[in-house]
Design an enzyme around this catalytic site. Structure first.
Site, PDB file in Angstrom:
ATOM      1  N   GLU A  11      -2.241  -9.105   2.857  1.00 59.96           N
ATOM      2  CA  GLU A  11      -2.628  -9.691   4.146  1.00 59.96           C
ATOM      3  C   GLU A  11      -4.144  -9.723   4.331  1.00 59.96           C
ATOM      4  O   GLU A  11      -4.652 -10.417   5.214  1.00 59.96           O
ATOM      5  CB  GLU A  11      -1.961  -8.934   5.301  1.00 59.96           C
TER       6      GLU A  11
ATOM      7  N   HIS B 299      -3.713  -4.910  -0.408  1.00 57.93           N
ATOM      8  CA  HIS B 299      -3.218  -5.484   0.841  1.00 57.93           C
ATOM      9  C   HIS B 299      -3.215  -7.011   0.727  1.00 57.93           C
ATOM     10  O   HIS B 299      -4.264  -7.638   0.859  1.00 57.93           O
ATOM     11  CB  HIS B 299      -4.106  -5.060   2.019  1.00 57.93           C
TER      12      HIS B 299
ATOM     13  N   CYS C  89       0.846  -1.194   0.000  1.00 57.14           N
ATOM     14  CA  CYS C  89       0.000   0.000   0.000  1.00 57.14           C
ATOM     15  C   CYS C  89       0.887   1.251   0.000  1.00 57.14           C
ATOM     16  O   CYS C  89       1.616   1.473  -0.965  1.00 57.14           O
ATOM     17  CB  CYS C  89      -0.995  -0.041   1.147  1.00 57.14           C
TER      18      CYS C  89
END
Length: 219
Positions: free
Chosen positions: A201, A199, A89
């Site tokens: 994750e 992202h 990001c």
């Protein structure tokens, strides 16, 4: 066992990033010590470096600068030491020459581009698209052959939260895009460095695959 340093400079989803890396390492059978750290001695000997980032470009750059010696350590390890690096990001955006979020802020100049506010075209019914661009979006990878994207395909979904995005000088360093009323640069890469605007994750199977690829990547 390799050490992966997820840099703590006061910005980013550090715990969720660490958990995603731990899960990817476990499921892929990689032997990895995942450390969330601002300790320069750990970063200086890490086998891989991850720089998350959430918020404004200038705030994230200021956060890096507040950790004394961090910027120089990153330059030494990533540029001169060629350690595999992943920016997430705003961590990806910091790889650019500069960001133009409210003011002009210098980036790391690791990739040839700048970060500007996204200006999406209106919806088909004429309604303006919301900014920030937030939520799931399919990726367009095309014919890019990069080890960190191995196993990913056009249409795989990733999770985005951002109002600004990279504008690259040329397509050579562009690994993936997304469409949000216009093209969004979703991933960049050169040499030993990659970055994702989305992202990983938070991107479930897509993100876990990308992280596992990064853990096993030998540039």
């Amino acid at each position: 066992m390799q050490t992966i340093a997820i840099i703590d400079y006061g910005s980013g989803n550090l715990r969720s990033a660490a958990q995603a890396f731990e899960r990817s390492a476990r499921e892929s059978g990689a032997s990895a010590d995942i450390q969330v750290t601002d300790d320069l001695s750990v970063i200086a000997r890490a086998d891989r470096i991850v720089l998350p980032g959430v918020g404004a470009f200038a705030d994230c750059r200021a956060g890096v600068d507040r950790v004394e010696g961090l910027r120089d350590t990153l330059e030494e390890r990533v540029i001169r030491g060629a350690v595999p690096f992943l920016g997430i990001c705003v961590g990806m955006q910091l790889m650019a020459r500069a960001g133009f979020e409210h003011l002009t802020t210098e980036g790391f100049s690791w990739v040839d581009g700048e970060v500007h506010r996204i200006e999406p075209a209106a919806e088909d019914d004429g309604r303006p698209r919301k900014v920030p661009h937030m939520g799931w979006n399919p990726l367009a990878i095309g014919g890019v052959d990069h080890p960190v994207l191995a196993g990913l395909r056009d249409g795989d979904h990733a999770y985005f939260v951002h109002s600004y995005a990279m504008r690259l000088d040329s397509a050579d360093q562009k690994l993936a895009t997304a469409d949000y009323g216009g093209e969004i640069c979703a991933a960049v890469g050169r040499d030993n460095m990659v970055g994702t605007q989305f992202h990983p994750e938070k991107s479930q199977a897509t993100g876990l695959r990308l992280i596992a690829n990064f853990i096993g990547w030998t540039p």
